[in-house]
Structures are given as structure tokens and as C-alpha cells.
Design an enzyme around this catalytic site. Structure first.
Site, PDB file in Angstrom:
ATOM      1  N   GLY A 284       0.809  -1.225   0.000  1.00  0.00           N
ATOM      2  CA  GLY A 284       0.000   0.000   0.000  1.00  0.00           C
ATOM      3  C   GLY A 284       0.833   1.261   0.000  1.00  0.00           C
ATOM      4  N   HIS A 320      -2.022   6.101   8.495  1.00  0.00           N
ATOM      5  CA  HIS A 320      -1.144   5.022   8.956  1.00  0.00           C
ATOM      6  C   HIS A 320       0.332   5.384   8.720  1.00  0.00           C
ATOM      7  CE1 HIS A 320      -0.157   0.698   9.682  1.00  0.00           C
ATOM      8  NE2 HIS A 320       0.860   0.993   8.885  1.00  0.00           N
ATOM      9  N   GLU A 321       0.651   5.771   7.495  1.00  0.00           N
ATOM     10  CA  GLU A 321       2.069   6.052   7.200  1.00  0.00           C
ATOM     11  C   GLU A 321       2.546   7.267   7.981  1.00  0.00           C
ATOM     12  OE1 GLU A 321       3.390   3.618   5.769  1.00  0.00           O
ATOM     13  OE2 GLU A 321       1.515   2.764   5.024  1.00  0.00           O
ATOM     14  N   GLU A 343       3.858  -2.088  13.602  1.00  0.00           N
ATOM     15  CA  GLU A 343       2.692  -2.268  12.731  1.00  0.00           C
ATOM     16  C   GLU A 343       1.383  -2.428  13.508  1.00  0.00           C
ATOM     17  OE1 GLU A 343       2.830  -1.324   9.940  1.00  0.00           O
ATOM     18  OE2 GLU A 343       4.912  -1.563   9.290  1.00  0.00           O
TER      19      GLU A 343
HETATM   20  N1  B3K Z   1       5.941  -0.644   6.568  1.00  0.00           N
HETATM   21  C1  B3K Z   1       5.394  -0.848   5.250  1.00  0.00           C
HETATM   22  C2  B3K Z   1       5.322  -2.263   4.837  1.00  0.00           C
HETATM   23  C3  B3K Z   1       6.554  -2.776   4.232  1.00  0.00           C
HETATM   24  C4  B3K Z   1       6.313  -4.149   3.666  1.00  0.00           C
HETATM   25  C5  B3K Z   1       7.578  -4.752   3.213  1.00  0.00           C
HETATM   26  N2  B3K Z   1       7.358  -6.020   2.608  1.00  0.00           N
HETATM   27  C6  B3K Z   1       4.054  -0.235   5.105  1.00  0.00           C
HETATM   28  C7  B3K Z   1       3.275  -0.115   6.346  1.00  0.00           C
HETATM   29  O1  B3K Z   1       2.922  -1.046   7.013  1.00  0.00           O
HETATM   30  O2  B3K Z   1       3.032   0.995   6.711  1.00  0.00           O
HETATM   31 ZN    ZN Z   2       2.654   0.120   8.756  1.00  0.00          ZN
END
Ligand code: B3K
Ligand code: ZN
Length: 885
Positions: A284, A320-321, A343
Site C-alpha cells: 500500500g 497510517h504512514e 505495525e
Molecule cells: N511498513 C510498510 C510495509 C513494508 C512491507 C515490506 N514487505 C508499510 C506499512 O505497514 O506501513
Molecule cells: Zn505500517
């Protein structure tokens, strides 16, 4: 083949590898083997000479020996598919280095050195989309979890934190915009049409948070002033032409910055925050410090091309980010076993944010629906793992619903037990205590414990035990006292034969049958294998409402009489519990119908009648808002129904569920048609009322399509033609896609033509057909795979076609095994191109043990066929081996 296009470390299959070459089984990485790094890298300077197919990277590392390390003088720098063109130590050409597999080792004599290594990479040939790659003519990076090692030799582990200085130079016409983490410190013109930029990120970070983007981009720009008075420049960068679809993302970003200040006391810490949207992306979005890289899908939205659900997803992912800036970046993970530290916590934070931005009740129901259809099956299958796994072969396989969604539920339980304010004291302590550190889940729990005063000793089991606890509840009544008798069992999962009881917080209310009211709800915590709780003052057995708000991620087996579920579906004042009662009513009926196959006609009819009455009451209830009404109308998914059965027959589940839908569509036709008329008159806006109306428009059509298809086809075609927004257009097209009517072809052709060139909407066109209920859905999917617009090189397109098929029981579980074959063929074709995406298709096949024997055998055979392939990526090999195991 160019090194950058190699699948990340392909593994020789032990079964089929050439006998002369010893097979290389993937190494198992264990949490218990964690050792602190021998060397730190407090500073790194990266110099990029950018080019689409030949980018030169010079990495200069200031390395310092860790006094607490093993004392080993060897500096191990991870690499993956890269070769060193030169190695210098303290400015001198070094001879004392060697390769160990993919890693580069240098013997260093002192405690502090400067190490400079040059590599050459080919971004255009990087189909794995990990490291530096080309997308639509631009260059971008994805480093989490272990992509940085595809760019430069480096200790690629999250507990090595460095400040980054980045210099990049490239052709100005091709790459007019040059971005990296932190702040831009200088720019300039070069020779031969080149230009350059320098970036500096003052915040130490692990290399998985490094990012670089270069390309032709335009920005939607705005500013935000933090509570502390810092003026932050905000940019959302997209390809020229897309900027008109970025305002919702910008609004969501500004709302996120504000919300995190107000709710968690977290302020942004740089003067610049950039988001870049790219079309080729494995997931995403990615929270790189100050430079988030997003899948276009979670940035671009306007009413003409994005549904209401798309708008919500953009808001949620932007939040989220952004929230990762504290939960992930300022406090990062010590090792990848701790992934849920960032996460799980960040998912909880984005869930709370979205709840505050919209309807908390609807958001909670959506969260639980995701958990039940994705995480519960994972937790009961061969890939079950605790939210803090103990081992892995390929970390990319552990970005799971368990780590993310169950991880969020576990932290939510602590919040429920502490109360929101007290929980905030815990998170404040966590951020203060660990700011700038690479922390563990244990650090998080300890901080919550210290900050809230909760005793979480036993609660820590939630981090180490996999499996969804099964909770059995019975209400006994004697005299004027009701007694709740509750037991819990945590099921056996791979590698965990014995389980301990866990603390399970349950919000409960007991309704008095006479007054239809309860006397306040209580939070009880079941922390033993069995316990009982007494409630005096009930002349008759009360009606139990339990796990209100879904306080615990458990499966409840409460044997509630149908009449009580009908009562709760109509009267419960907790919106989640009301939804749950409606779900349970349908689950009880369908499980009885397919489970034992024992329902006689009269029993089936009485089950349907009860559901029909409850649904009619929901349709008629004037106190309900339409968004919530829409939730209450959604039937439990086939995946969730399958979860209720030890061995499921997907064909029977599908037939019985469709049968119920058709019966309800016929039985409630007048009401549904009246509802469709009412909501069709509401004009487009983003208000909750108008969104509720749009949700119901499609919900009504879904039932009508099952019960009275001709009438539904007419209504859907009218809705399609009249649509002035994507929600109505997609909803009606989805319904038409499942019907054998000429209107289907017409609408599909119109949709295709109308949105030609808009990749995200063309994804919908693929997805709607692959997810449809049409009797010839598999033929449609096969034809779509040959369509000129289909490519295995774009993950969005692959998911649009094949993930829609894999989660469509009608296609995937087709009785002749064609769906299984198709997904296995896809995995084999995609694995060498994009291993991470290929491996994501294995879990649906991995459910074979819980499926009726005939289908089960075919699923297993497909897994065996994949396992026998001569070369598989570590990603796919791990998933397939465990699924067969
Ligand atoms: N931290 C990233 C996910 C990375 C996945 C790598 N295979 C996005 C997120 O969870 O915000
Ligand atoms: Zn994340």
C-alpha cells in the site's frame, strides 16, 4: 541476466536440484538468536549518479565498533544481487575484504573507520520492486524490510541507525524532481543537461527507512503549523495530470498531523513532509522518514474515479504512514521479530483516527470484518504465528494480518483494560523512554505497564501464543441471580502444541427481558481456563450481550437462542453487538444448514424466517443511520462461515448462502425496491447521509440480484447509466457482472472505454469481473489474463485479476479444481518476476486441510506442483513448504 533483475536469492529446491550441487535450504532466522551488532554506522553518505538502467552508487560509511558487541573485527555488510566495483577503507584501496555468499566482509583493525564502496545497479531491470527500481520512467526505492542491500552494501538490520546525507545527480529533463529523506540542503546544475540535489536527514534511522525518488512529478502543496509552531511544507507528488485527484489525500494528511498531536501528543519533527505516488508498488505505502512512497491507489481519489471505500482507504493509509513517524521511525524495531511493535500499534492508531474522522461504530465493524475474514483463517491454518513470531525464513512473508490486525487488537485490549486516558499515559511513557531507539515488543508492554499501572505479566502471552482463543459462554439462572460461565481454549498451532490461558477482556451487558434494557455494561477479564461471574437482580434469565465493541479478538460460542439474537439485533444499544447478533443469526442458520446437512425443509424455513424478520426490522428502523444500516445488511463472508466448520464444503456454503440471499431478495423485494428508490433520490455529496445512501443502493441491489435478477438487472442498468460517481457506477457494475444479461456486456464495454488510460479504474474493471458471481467467471478470468492491458509486472493489476479470483469462492473453489490450477500457474509464472507478490497467493491454497476431501486433494496437489518447481524464491518456498508441512 542483469544482477538487479534476479529474484532475491532463488533457492534450489532440495527435491529437484542437480545432485552434484548440494541443495541450499533457506536458513531459519530465530528470535532467540538475536545479538547486538558488532559495528554501528552513525553516519552514511550516499552518492547516486542516476540512470534508468545503470545507476552508480557510492556509499561512504562511518563505522564504529560496538563496545557491547562480540569483539569480532569483521564488518559484515549485507548485499543482494550487487557487486562491489571498489572498496576503500580510510581512503585506501582495501584488499582485506571477501564475499560470504551475498554479503561483503571486511577485516578492520581499529574501532572507527571510513568505508567506501561503489556499486552499479540496473533499476529498469528490477522487477522485484525492492531496492531502487524504475516505475513509469521514474526512479524510486522500497527498502523495508531488506531492500537496501540491493542498493548498497550495509548492515541491513533495523538496530543500526545512521544519519543520511544523500547527493544525487541525473538528467534534468528525465528527472526534474530529485527527492530523498529529510531536508533539501543544496541543488545545482551539472554538465550535459544534468542537475543535482543534496538531502540531509538529521534523524538517525535504520536503512529500511531510506528513500530516493527521481522523476517528472508535480506537487499538490500545502502547509501545516504544528502545535509547537513549526511550519511544515507538505507536498503530494504525482505524475503530471494526476494532481486534480490529490486533494483528499492532502486533507487526510493535514487531519493526520493534527489528530496525532491531539490524541497521542505527537508532533511532526521536520520542516518538510513529502508523499510520492507510484504505480508499481508491492504493497500500500511506505513510511520512509519525511518521504513516504505510496501506491497511487492510496493517493488518487475524486468522485468520478474513486468509491467511498477508496476515499476511506486513502484516509486510513495516509494516516497510517504518517503515524509511523513516531510509532516506527522515532521509535523503531530492534529486529524484524518485533514488527508488530510498529505495525500493530500503527494499525490501532490508524483505526482510532478513521473512527474519529467518520463513524466509530461502522469503522469498528469494518475492522472486525477484516480480522475475521483474513486473520482468523491465518490463525487456524498452517501459517499461523504469534504476533511476535519466533522464526522466519523470509521476513516479507510476515507482513501478515496477524502481525498487523491481531497486533492492533492486542494493543486495543490493553487500552480497553486501562481506559483511553490511562493508556495515553502508557504510550507517552513509551515514546519518551524509547525515542531514538530500536525497541522491542517487551519494551512496549513494559512501558504500558509502568505508565498505566496494569499488571500485564500474563497478558504477554498474547505476544507469544498463536491461535484464536475459543470462548464458550453459558448463562445460568437461579433465584434472582444470573451466572455467566465462561471457558477458554487456545487452539494448537504449528510448533505450539500446549497453550496457556490468556487474559481476555470482555465487555458484557445483560438485558432484562421485560424492560428490554440492561443496567450498564461491565468489563470482565477471563484469565483462567474457566471462570464464572454472577449478576444478581434478574427475575428471569437475561439476554446476554458479550464481547461488545469486540473487546477481545476471540471466537465466541454462546449457543444463544435464536429469539435472543433477534432481540439483540433489534435492541442492543452497542452498535457492534447489534451487528454481531445479526451475523450470529445468519451464521447459526447457515452452519446448521451446511455443517451437518441436517436441516429439514421446515427447519430451513424457520431459520430463514427469523433472519428475514430481523432484516426487515433493520430495513424499517427509522432510528438507524444508513451507513450503519448498510453494515447490518451485510451477510457473513463465505471465508468466515468456513471458519466455523472443522471441515468446510465451499460449494455447499456458497449454495446455501446464495440460497438465503435469494430468498431474502424475494421475500423483502418490496422493501428493498422501496429502499433502492429512496436512496437513489439522494444526490452526491461526501456527507455521511449521502454515503449511507450510496452504500444502501448497492446493498439493496445485491439482494434483489439474487432474488429477482431481471428486476435487479433493470435497476442496476439504470443506476449505472445515471451514476455521477464511482460508488454508484462500480456498485451497479458489480451487480451486473454477476448476472447473465446483455446489460452486463454493455456496461463493461462502456466502463472500459470511459476510463481508458486510468490504470486504477481499469484495475477495477479487471477486479469486478474476476470477483463476480457469474456462472462463467473462470472463463472470464482466463480471457482477461490474455487481455493486452494485463501484465504480471504491475502488482496492482496482478492483484486486481488474481487476488479477486483467489478470494472469490465461486472462482477459486470451482468443483473441477480449475481455480486452484489457475492460482498455482500464476504463482509459478510470477515467482521469478516478483517473489513477494507471488508468495501472497500461496495462503489460499494452504487451507486445504480444512476443506472437504475432493477439493482438498486438488489444492494439495497444486501446492506439490509448485514445490516441485526447480527454482523458487525463498518467499514462495517458505510459504509452500509450511502449507504442505
Ligand atoms: N511498513 C510498510 C510495509 C513494508 C512491507 C515490506 N514487505 C508499510 C506499512 O505497514 O506501513
Ligand atoms: Zn505500517
Amino acid at each position: 541476466m542483469d544482477i538487479a533483475s534476479r529474484p532475491s536469492t532463488p533457492i534450489e529446491n532440495p527435491e529437484t536440484a542437480d545432485a552434484a550441487v548440494p541443495p541450499k535450504a533457506p536458513a531459519v532466522i530465530r528470535r532467540e538468536d538475536y545479538r547486538a551488532p558488532d559495528w554501528f554506522v552513525p553516519e552514511i553518505a550516499l552518492d547516486f549518479a542516476l540512470d534508468l538502467d545503470a545507476t552508480r552508487v557510492r556509499a561512504t560509511l562511518e563505522v564504529r565498533r560496538n563496545a557491547q558487541g562480540s569483539g569480532d573485527h569483521t564488518l559484515r555488510l549485507n548485499g543482494d544481487g550487487i557487486a562491489a566495483r571498489s572498496v576503500l577503507v580510510d581512503g585506501q584501496v582495501a584488499n582485506d575484504w571477501r564475499m560470504d555468499g551475498l554479503d561483503l566482509l571486511i577485516e578492520l583493525s581499529g574501532d572507527a573507520h571510513t568505508v567506501e564502496i561503489e556499486t552499479l545497479i540496473n533499476p529498469a531491470a528490477n522487477s522485484q520492486l525492492m531496492g531502487l527500481y524504475a516505475s513509469n520512467g521514474m526512479l524510486c526505492t522500497q527498502c523495508e524490510a531488506e531492500g537496501f542491500r540491493r542498493i548498497a552494501f550495509f548492515p541491513d538490520r533495523p538496530d543500526v541507525l545512521s544519519t543520511y546525507k544523500v547527493h544525487m545527480e541525473g538528467d534534468k529533463a528525465r528527472f526534474p524532481v530529485l527527492l530523498s529523506n529529510g531536508n533539501c540542503t543544496a541543488t545545482g546544475e551539472g554538465t550535459d543537461g544534468k542537475h543535482w540535489a543534496e538531502w540531509h536527514d538529521p534523524w538517525p534511522k535504520p536503512c529500511y527507512l531510506f528513500a530516493l525518488v527521481a522523476g517528472e512529478l508535480v506537487a499538490n502543496h500545502d502547509t501545516f503549523t504544528t502545535a509547537g509552531g513549526r511550519k511544515v511544507d507538505l507536498n503530494i507528488w504525482v505524475r503530471p495530470g494526476d494532481e486534480g485527484r490529490t486533494q483528499h489525500a492532502m486533507d487526510s494528511l493535514i487531519a493526520s498531523l493534527k489528530w496525532d498531536e491531539e490524541t497521542f501528543g505527537r508532533e511532526y519533527d521536520l520542516d518538510l513532509f513529502n508523499i510520492v505516488a507510484v504505480s508499481d508498488f508491492n504493497m500500500g505505502a511506505m513510511e520512509n522518514k519525511g518521504l513516504n512512497v505510496f501506491n497511487t491507489r492510496y493517493v488518487l481519489a475524486d468522485p468520478e474515479t474513486a468509491t467511498d471505500a477508496d476515499y476511506d482507504a486513502v484516509e486510513g493509509v495516509i494516516g497510517h504512514e504518517y503515524f509511523h513517524n513516531w510509532s516506527g521511525n522515532r521509535v523503531t524495531c530492534r529486529d524484524w521479530f518485533q514488527l508488530s511493535l510498529k505495525e500493530g500499534f500503527t494499525v490501532l492508531r490508524d483505526q482510532l483516527f478513521s473512527a474519529d474522522m467518520g463513524s466509530p461504530a461502522v469503522k469498528r465493524i469494518e475492522d472486525v470484518r477484516v480480522l475475521r475474514s483474513a486473520q482468523f483463517p491465518e490463525d487456524s491454518g498452517p501459517l499461523a504465528h504469534p504476533i511476535r513470531p519466533d522464526s522466519y525464513q523470509e521476513i516479507s512473508n510476515f507482513y501478515t494480518s496477524t502481525v498487523y490486525n491481531k497486533g492492533a487488537e492486542v494493543i486495543r485490549m490493553m487500552r480497553s483494560m486501562a481506559g483511553p486516558e490511562c493508556f495515553r499515559a502508557g504510550t507517552d511513557l513509551y515514546f519518551d523512554r524509547h525515542d531514538g531507539e530500536a525497541a522491542t515488543c517487551e519494551d512496549f508492554v513494559k512501558a504500558i505497564e509502568d505508565g498505566t499501572g496494569l499488571d500485564l505479566k500474563q497478558f504477554r502471552q498474547w505476544y507469544s501464543q498463536a491461535g484464536t482463543p475459543q470462548v464458550k459462554v453459558r448463562v445460568d439462572h437461579e433465584g434472582d441471580t444470573a451466572t455467566l460461565r465462561i471457558t477458554q481454549t487456545v487452539p494448537v498451532t504449528p510448533g505450539q502444541p500446549v497453550k496457556q490461558p490468556m487474559p481476555i477482556p470482555l465487555r458484557v451487558a445483560l438485558f432484562d427481558r421485560d424492560s428490554s434494557e440492561h443496567r450498564g455494561e461491565q468489563l470482565i477479564v477471563l484469565d483462567k481456563a474457566e471462570d464464572s461471574f454472577t449478576f444478581p437482580g434478574f427475575a428471569r434469565t437475561p439476554v446476554l450481550s458479550i464481547n461488545r465493541g469486540f473487546t477481545a479478538p476471540v471466537a465466541i460460542d454462546s449457543d444463544v437462542p435464536t429469539a435472543d439474537l433477534v432481540f439483540l439485533a433489534a435492541n442492543d444499544d452497542d452498535p457492534f453487538a447489534r451487528y454481531e447478533a445479526m451475523q450470529s443469526l445468519v451464521v447459526q442458520h447457515l452452519v446448521a444448514a451446511v455443517g451437518g446437512g441436517m436441516l429439514c425443509d421446515a427447519e430451513r424455513q424457520s431459520g430463514r424466517d427469523a433472519i428475514g424478520r430481523a432484516l426487515a426490522a433493520i430495513l424499517d428502523d427509522a432510528t438507524l443511520d444508513d451507513l450503519m444500516r448498510g453494515e447490518l445488511m451485510i451477510l457473513p463472508s463465505e471465508a468466515y462461515l468456513a471458519e466455523q466448520l472443522a471441515i468446510a464444503d465451499p460449494g455447499a456454503i456458497h449454495a446455501e448462502r446464495e440460497g438465503l440471499k435469494a430468498w431474502l431478495g424475494r421475500e423483502l423485494e418490496d422493501r428493498l425496491a422501496a429502499l433502492h428508490d429512496r436512496v437513489s433520490a439522494v444526490s452526491y455529496s461526501r456527507s455521511a447521509e449521502a454515503r449511507g445512501a450510496r452504500k444502501l443502493k448497492t446493498q439493496a441491489l445485491v439482494y434483489l440480484a439474487a432474488g429477482v435478477p431481471d428486476e435487479a438487472a433493470k435497476r442496476a442498468a439504470t443506476q449505472y447509466a445515471a451514476a455521477d460517481n464511482m460508488t454508484d457506477r462500480q456498485g451497479s457494475l458489480m451487480v451486473l457482472c454477476g448476472l447473465d444479461t446483455p446489460a452486463r456486456e454493455e456496461a463493461l464495454a462502456d466502463f472500459r472505454k470511459r476510463y481508458d488510460g486510468n490504470a486504477l479504474v481499469i484495475d477495477k474493471w479487471f477486479s469486478l469481473q474476476a470477483g463476480s458471481l457469474h456462472p462463467r467467471v473462470l472463463d472470464h478470468i482466463k480471457a482477461l489474463a490474455q487481455h493486452p492491458d494485463f501484465t504480471l509486472h504491475n502488482p496492482n493489476r496482478v492483484r486486481a485479476l488474481y487476488m479477486s479470483a483467489a478470494v472469490n469462492p465461486k472462482a477459486f473453489h470451482s468443483g473441477d479444481g480449475e481455480g486452484y490450477r489457475m492460482i498455482a500457474d500464476l504463482i509459478l509464472a510470477l515467482d521469478p518476476i516478483n517473489a513477494q507478490t507471488a508468495a501472497r497467493f500461496v495462503p489460499p491454497l494452504g487451507r486445504w486441510r480444512r476443506i472437504e476431501p475432493q477439493r482438498s486433494g486438488m489444492m494439495r496437489a497444486e501446492l506439490e506442483r509448485i514445490a516441485a518447481a526447480p527454482k523458487l524464491s525463498r518467499d514462495t518456498l517458505e510459504q509452500v513448504t509450511k502449507s504442505l508441512g
